[in-house]
Design a protein around this motif. Structure first.
Motif, short mmCIF file in Angstrom:
data_model
loop_
_atom_site.label_atom_id
_atom_site.label_comp_id
_atom_site.label_asym_id
_atom_site.label_seq_id
_atom_site.Cartn_x
_atom_site.Cartn_y
_atom_site.Cartn_z
N LEU A 19 -31.12 50.22 -48.13
CA LEU A 19 -30.01 49.27 -48.02
C LEU A 19 -30.32 48.19 -46.99
O LEU A 19 -30.03 47.01 -47.20
N GLN A 20 -30.97 48.56 -45.88
CA GLN A 20 -31.36 47.58 -44.87
C GLN A 20 -32.38 46.60 -45.43
O GLN A 20 -32.32 45.41 -45.15
N VAL A 21 -33.32 47.09 -46.24
CA VAL A 21 -34.31 46.21 -46.89
C VAL A 21 -33.59 45.19 -47.76
O VAL A 21 -33.89 44.00 -47.72
N GLN A 22 -32.60 45.64 -48.54
CA GLN A 22 -31.87 44.74 -49.43
C GLN A 22 -31.02 43.74 -48.66
O GLN A 22 -31.06 42.54 -48.94
N GLN A 23 -30.23 44.22 -47.70
CA GLN A 23 -29.25 43.36 -47.04
C GLN A 23 -29.84 42.53 -45.91
O GLN A 23 -29.64 41.33 -45.85
N ALA A 24 -30.55 43.17 -44.98
CA ALA A 24 -31.03 42.45 -43.81
C ALA A 24 -32.34 41.70 -44.08
O ALA A 24 -32.52 40.57 -43.63
N LEU A 25 -33.25 42.32 -44.83
CA LEU A 25 -34.54 41.69 -45.09
C LEU A 25 -34.55 40.86 -46.37
O LEU A 25 -35.48 40.12 -46.62
N GLU A 26 -33.49 41.03 -47.19
CA GLU A 26 -33.34 40.30 -48.45
C GLU A 26 -34.55 40.48 -49.37
O GLU A 26 -35.10 39.53 -49.92
N ARG A 27 -34.98 41.74 -49.50
CA ARG A 27 -36.11 42.08 -50.36
C ARG A 27 -35.70 43.26 -51.25
O ARG A 27 -34.73 43.94 -51.00
N ASP A 28 -36.50 43.50 -52.28
CA ASP A 28 -36.23 44.60 -53.21
C ASP A 28 -37.00 45.84 -52.76
O ASP A 28 -38.24 45.84 -52.80
N PRO A 29 -36.32 46.89 -52.33
CA PRO A 29 -37.02 48.09 -51.87
C PRO A 29 -37.74 48.85 -52.98
O PRO A 29 -38.53 49.74 -52.71
N HIS A 30 -37.49 48.49 -54.24
CA HIS A 30 -38.12 49.17 -55.38
C HIS A 30 -39.31 48.40 -55.93
O HIS A 30 -39.87 48.78 -56.96
N ALA A 31 -39.74 47.33 -55.25
CA ALA A 31 -40.80 46.46 -55.76
C ALA A 31 -42.20 47.00 -55.50
O ALA A 31 -43.17 46.43 -55.98
N GLY A 32 -42.34 48.07 -54.72
CA GLY A 32 -43.65 48.63 -54.46
C GLY A 32 -44.24 48.28 -53.11
O GLY A 32 -45.32 48.76 -52.76
#
Length: 106
Positions: A19-32
């Protein structure tokens, strides 16, 4: 591979870090990509990674010393696999030193 600058609440598990990757870093945590987080004391890191089949979480705590980390103003920092390996060994990944000298041609 991405370092999340600043410190992270190390009580977070896979879901909280994703969730932190998605919200704070604005990246997809499922991208590899690998996402590396460091705790406030600096002796613990967690690495979050999705391999296409599932999420993995790796944690490492140094018995002595601290992991070298960018300042909070940096947001995220891209690093190479070699730099991550240095960091996980407790070596300053920004300025690794050679232990050998090249031979002089003569």
């Amino acid at each position: 591979m991405w370092l999340a600058a600043g410190h992270t609440d190390m009580r977070r598990g896979m879901n909280g870090l994703a969730l932190q990757v998605q919200q704070a870093l604005e990246r997809d945590p499922h991208a590899g990509d690998l996402y590396v987080f460091r705790g406030r004391r600096g002796d613990l890191v967690k690495v979050l990674w999705h391999d296409g089949l599932g999420m993995s979480l790796y944690a490492k705590r140094l018995e002595r010393g601290r992991f070298i980390w960018p300042t909070p103003a940096d947001g995220t920092v891209a690093i190479s696999a070699s730099q991550l390996a240095y960091m996980l060994e407790g070596i300053d990944w920004r300025h690794p030193q050679r232990t050998w000298r090249p031979e002089m041609a003569g």
